[in-house]
Design a protein around this motif. Structure first.
Motif, PDB file in Angstrom:
ATOM      1  N   UNK A  20       0.846  -1.186   0.000  1.00  0.00           N
ATOM      2  CA  UNK A  20       0.000   0.000   0.000  1.00  0.00           C
ATOM      3  C   UNK A  20       0.884   1.239   0.000  1.00  0.00           C
ATOM      4  N   UNK A  21       0.838   2.064  -1.034  1.00  0.00           N
ATOM      5  CA  UNK A  21       1.633   3.296  -1.033  1.00  0.00           C
ATOM      6  C   UNK A  21       1.256   4.172   0.151  1.00  0.00           C
ATOM      7  N   UNK A  22       2.235   4.845   0.740  1.00  0.00           N
ATOM      8  CA  UNK A  22       1.982   5.737   1.869  1.00  0.00           C
ATOM      9  C   UNK A  22       2.683   7.070   1.622  1.00  0.00           C
ATOM     10  N   UNK A  23       2.245   8.085   2.328  1.00  0.00           N
ATOM     11  CA  UNK A  23       2.753   9.439   2.121  1.00  0.00           C
ATOM     12  C   UNK A  23       4.205   9.574   2.568  1.00  0.00           C
ATOM     13  N   UNK A  24       4.831  10.668   2.159  1.00  0.00           N
ATOM     14  CA  UNK A  24       6.222  10.925   2.534  1.00  0.00           C
ATOM     15  C   UNK A  24       6.382  11.014   4.045  1.00  0.00           C
ATOM     16  N   UNK A  71       1.783  16.752  12.031  1.00  0.00           N
ATOM     17  CA  UNK A  71       2.284  15.946  10.912  1.00  0.00           C
ATOM     18  C   UNK A  71       2.542  14.514  11.352  1.00  0.00           C
ATOM     19  N   UNK A  72       3.201  14.357  12.489  1.00  0.00           N
ATOM     20  CA  UNK A  72       3.577  13.031  12.975  1.00  0.00           C
ATOM     21  C   UNK A  72       2.339  12.229  13.387  1.00  0.00           C
ATOM     22  N   UNK A  73       1.402  12.873  14.063  1.00  0.00           N
ATOM     23  CA  UNK A  73       0.206  12.153  14.497  1.00  0.00           C
ATOM     24  C   UNK A  73      -0.651  11.716  13.305  1.00  0.00           C
ATOM     25  N   UNK A  74      -0.753  12.567  12.285  1.00  0.00           N
ATOM     26  CA  UNK A  74      -1.480  12.184  11.080  1.00  0.00           C
ATOM     27  C   UNK A  74      -0.780  11.027  10.368  1.00  0.00           C
ATOM     28  N   UNK A  75       0.549  11.069  10.339  1.00  0.00           N
ATOM     29  CA  UNK A  75       1.306   9.978   9.727  1.00  0.00           C
ATOM     30  C   UNK A  75       1.096   8.678  10.490  1.00  0.00           C
ATOM     31  N   UNK A  76       1.053   8.759  11.812  1.00  0.00           N
ATOM     32  CA  UNK A  76       0.806   7.567  12.631  1.00  0.00           C
ATOM     33  C   UNK A  76      -0.592   7.003  12.382  1.00  0.00           C
ATOM     34  N   UNK A 163      19.374   1.848 -15.228  1.00  0.00           N
ATOM     35  CA  UNK A 163      19.761   0.621 -15.929  1.00  0.00           C
ATOM     36  C   UNK A 163      20.789  -0.207 -15.149  1.00  0.00           C
ATOM     37  N   UNK A 164      20.808  -1.494 -15.451  1.00  0.00           N
ATOM     38  CA  UNK A 164      21.761  -2.398 -14.799  1.00  0.00           C
ATOM     39  C   UNK A 164      23.187  -1.961 -15.092  1.00  0.00           C
ATOM     40  N   UNK A 165      24.070  -2.233 -14.152  1.00  0.00           N
ATOM     41  CA  UNK A 165      25.468  -1.869 -14.315  1.00  0.00           C
ATOM     42  C   UNK A 165      25.985  -1.187 -13.078  1.00  0.00           C
ATOM     43  N   UNK A 166      27.212  -0.722 -13.158  1.00  0.00           N
ATOM     44  CA  UNK A 166      27.825  -0.053 -12.015  1.00  0.00           C
ATOM     45  C   UNK A 166      27.025   1.190 -11.631  1.00  0.00           C
ATOM     46  N   UNK A 167      26.766   1.330 -10.334  1.00  0.00           N
ATOM     47  CA  UNK A 167      26.027   2.497  -9.861  1.00  0.00           C
ATOM     48  C   UNK A 167      24.533   2.408 -10.041  1.00  0.00           C
ATOM     49  N   UNK A 168      24.009   1.210 -10.317  1.00  0.00           N
ATOM     50  CA  UNK A 168      22.561   1.056 -10.467  1.00  0.00           C
ATOM     51  C   UNK A 168      21.861   1.463  -9.173  1.00  0.00           C
ATOM     52  N   UNK A 169      20.778   2.205  -9.307  1.00  0.00           N
ATOM     53  CA  UNK A 169      20.070   2.760  -8.159  1.00  0.00           C
ATOM     54  C   UNK A 169      18.750   2.027  -7.955  1.00  0.00           C
ATOM     55  N   UNK A 170      18.436   1.765  -6.665  1.00  0.00           N
ATOM     56  CA  UNK A 170      17.207   1.063  -6.301  1.00  0.00           C
ATOM     57  C   UNK A 170      16.350   1.943  -5.394  1.00  0.00           C
ATOM     58  N   UNK A 171      15.036   1.737  -5.481  1.00  0.00           N
ATOM     59  CA  UNK A 171      14.087   2.483  -4.645  1.00  0.00           C
ATOM     60  C   UNK A 171      13.019   1.524  -4.135  1.00  0.00           C
ATOM     61  N   UNK A 172      12.422   1.872  -2.994  1.00  0.00           N
ATOM     62  CA  UNK A 172      11.282   1.088  -2.509  1.00  0.00           C
ATOM     63  C   UNK A 172      10.061   1.401  -3.365  1.00  0.00           C
ATOM     64  N   UNK A 173       9.004   0.622  -3.208  1.00  0.00           N
ATOM     65  CA  UNK A 173       7.803   0.794  -4.020  1.00  0.00           C
ATOM     66  C   UNK A 173       6.605   1.248  -3.199  1.00  0.00           C
ATOM     67  N   UNK A 174       6.869   2.054  -2.180  1.00  0.00           N
ATOM     68  CA  UNK A 174       5.796   2.578  -1.348  1.00  0.00           C
ATOM     69  C   UNK A 174       5.408   4.004  -1.738  1.00  0.00           C
ATOM     70  N   UNK A 175       5.995   4.510  -2.828  1.00  0.00           N
ATOM     71  CA  UNK A 175       5.635   5.850  -3.290  1.00  0.00           C
ATOM     72  C   UNK A 175       4.227   5.851  -3.903  1.00  0.00           C
ATOM     73  N   UNK A 176       3.392   6.845  -3.571  1.00  0.00           N
ATOM     74  CA  UNK A 176       2.132   7.016  -4.302  1.00  0.00           C
ATOM     75  C   UNK A 176       2.421   7.327  -5.766  1.00  0.00           C
ATOM     76  N   UNK A 177       1.462   7.095  -6.662  1.00  0.00           N
ATOM     77  CA  UNK A 177       1.709   7.265  -8.104  1.00  0.00           C
ATOM     78  C   UNK A 177       2.293   8.612  -8.492  1.00  0.00           C
ATOM     79  N   UNK A 178       1.780   9.703  -7.928  1.00  0.00           N
ATOM     80  CA  UNK A 178       2.278  11.016  -8.316  1.00  0.00           C
ATOM     81  C   UNK A 178       3.743  11.184  -7.922  1.00  0.00           C
TER      82      UNK A 178
END
Length: 232
Positions: A20-24, A71-76, A163-178
């Motif tokens: 489930x995507x969640x806010x920043x 902000x923190x309470x809404x995030x919780x 792209x694959x190779x040296x320095x390839x960067x990875x990210x989690x998939x919890x970002x909302x679409x926008x």
């Protein structure tokens, strides 16, 4: 009253439907909860004040944030709704908070360490993840880190965004679409800037997309602030 802890076991085949995507703000709060549980267990679970401090600290965070109590309470609240955190009663009737990341995403210790670094710092290379995650779980070498990252990729919790190779960067998939679209534009611009031959038209299109996304993000932030005032 606290929302009940939602426990789920996610199989590889089901993981794409379970995330489930969640806010920043929620991602930052969740990252802090997991981090502090590992690095300062004597001070865990955390009060809202401790969470504010952890979210806004200068080290081990990107981007820097300035979250307040609301902000923190809404995030919780958001995290409790998806089953990623829970509220408990501490000593002296002080309310404290725990994460439920292991149950929510069905993580083991090394996977949790890598996911936490992605939540706290954003997209990174395997080498960066190995170094930074080792404060929570010792990854013996780069191959061990690659194995953990690939296990998360196979579960559809993490993805390569360069792209694959040296320095390839990875990210989690919890970002909302926008936010995910915004992230892609940022990464594309950074990749283009490193390229020896890039058409000016390509840079212009990317810059225009980022500018539009920045404007949309600012408008959403403004609307969220207005909503807070109306609800208070």
């Amino acid at each position: 009253p606290s929302s009940p802890l939602k426990t789920m076991t996610v199989t590889p085949e089901e993981s794409s439907n379970a995330v489930t995507p969640i806010s920043a703000n929620a991602r930052r709060v969740l990252g802090v909860l997991v981090e502090k549980a590992k690095t300062t267990p004597d001070n865990y679970p955390l009060t809202a004040a401790a969470l504010i401090s952890g979210c806004n600290q200068k080290s081990n965070r990107s981007p820097q944030m300035k979250l307040d109590e609301d902000d923190v309470l809404l995030a919780l609240d958001e995290l409790r709704d998806v089953g990623a955190a829970r509220e408990i009663q501490g000593s002296g009737r002080v309310t404290k908070y725990r994460h439920a990341a292991y149950e929510w995403l069905d993580l083991d210790n090394p996977q949790a360490a890598v996911m936490t670094e992605l939540l706290l710092r954003g997209p990174q290379t395997v080498g960066e993840l190995r170094t930074r995650a080792s404060r929570m779980y010792a990854l013996r070498d780069l191959e061990a880190a690659k194995s953990v990252v690939q296990s998360l990729v196979s579960r559809d919790l993490v993805e390569a965004i360069t792209p694959a190779g040296r320095g390839q960067v990875f990210a989690h998939k919890l970002y909302p679409p926008q936010e995910r679209q915004y992230l892609e534009a940022r990464v594309e611009k950074q990749t283009a800037a490193k390229s020896a031959v890039v058409a000016p038209e390509q840079k212009n299109v990317i810059d225009q997309l980022i500018a539009r996304l920045d404007a949309v993000t600012e408008r959403i932030d403004d609307l969220e602030e207005r909503l807070k005032l109306l609800e208070s």
